[in-house]
Scaffold this motif. Structure first.
Motif, short mmCIF file in Angstrom:
data_model
loop_
_atom_site.label_atom_id
_atom_site.label_comp_id
_atom_site.label_asym_id
_atom_site.label_seq_id
_atom_site.Cartn_x
_atom_site.Cartn_y
_atom_site.Cartn_z
N GLU A 83 0.83 -1.20 0.00
CA GLU A 83 0.00 0.00 0.00
C GLU A 83 0.87 1.26 0.00
OE1 GLU A 83 -3.71 2.02 2.47
OE2 GLU A 83 -2.69 0.27 3.29
N LYS A 84 1.86 1.31 0.89
CA LYS A 84 2.72 2.48 0.99
C LYS A 84 3.57 2.65 -0.27
CE LYS A 84 4.24 5.91 3.46
NZ LYS A 84 3.40 7.06 3.72
N GLU A 86 3.00 1.48 -3.36
CA GLU A 86 2.19 1.84 -4.52
C GLU A 86 1.69 3.28 -4.43
OE1 GLU A 86 0.14 -1.60 -6.74
OE2 GLU A 86 -0.36 -1.87 -4.61
N GLN A 87 1.39 3.73 -3.23
CA GLN A 87 0.99 5.12 -3.03
C GLN A 87 2.12 6.05 -3.49
OE1 GLN A 87 0.66 6.19 1.14
NE2 GLN A 87 -0.88 7.75 0.69
N GLU A 88 3.34 5.73 -3.11
CA GLU A 88 4.49 6.55 -3.51
C GLU A 88 4.75 6.44 -5.01
OE1 GLU A 88 7.55 9.20 -3.62
OE2 GLU A 88 6.06 8.92 -2.05
N LYS A 90 2.58 5.92 -7.37
CA LYS A 90 1.57 6.76 -8.03
C LYS A 90 1.94 8.24 -7.89
CE LYS A 90 -2.16 3.52 -7.06
NZ LYS A 90 -3.39 3.31 -6.26
N HIS A 91 2.42 8.62 -6.72
CA HIS A 91 2.85 10.01 -6.49
C HIS A 91 3.98 10.39 -7.45
CE1 HIS A 91 3.65 13.71 -4.32
NE2 HIS A 91 4.92 13.35 -4.25
N TYR A 137 -2.86 1.18 -12.61
CA TYR A 137 -3.46 2.10 -11.64
C TYR A 137 -4.50 2.96 -12.34
CZ TYR A 137 0.75 0.94 -8.94
OH TYR A 137 1.75 0.28 -8.26
#
Length: 138
Positions: A83-84, A86-88, A90-91, A137
């Motif tokens: 989760e962390k 993939e969040q980064e 995407k960022h 994504y």
């Protein structure tokens, strides 16, 4: 011309090879925006108990390794790492992620994370089947 077989990894040679591939990629696709992306989880003693490492490149997150210490498996740490990370990713502008894993490792874990198996390499004696997984994504 001389062909050599080297019996140990030599970082300067690996760097030379990677730089050659990057130069070729630049000529084909434009400037590269590759960055390492690593997420770790530490215990109360500051010891790494789980981690994920990969790279972002050309709008993709390439996952190289995900590991959770046996003592902490089954507690959702792998999902937290994903989760962390993939969040980064995407960022950083990633539109997709890819990973490969062996049949006894984590194909079902990655599927639970939303990855789809897009290919396999068959196993044979002494080498298990390998899965290639991909996720886009939204």
């Amino acid at each position: 011309m001389k062909v050599q077989v080297l019996e140990s990894e030599q970082p300067q040679i690996v760097d030379h090879l990677v730089n050659g591939v990057r130069e070729f990629n630049f000529n084909q696709m434009g400037n590269e925006t590759s960055k390492p992306l690593t997420v770790v989880i530490r215990d109360q003693n500051d010891t790494i108990i789980a981690g994920l490492s990969g790279r972002t490149i050309y709008h993709k997150f390439l996952i190289n390794v995900l590991w959770v210490n046996d003592k902490y498996r089954g507690q959702g740490l792998g999902f937290q790492l994903m989760e962390k990370a993939e969040q980064e990713a995407k960022h950083q502008g990633c539109k997709a992620a890819q990973v490969d894993t062996l049949e006894f490792q984590a194909p079902s874990f990655y599927q639970k994370c939303g990855f789809e198996i897009i290919g396999t390499a068959p196993g044979f004696k002494g080498c298990p089947e390998q899965y290639f997984l991909f996720k886009t994504y939204d």
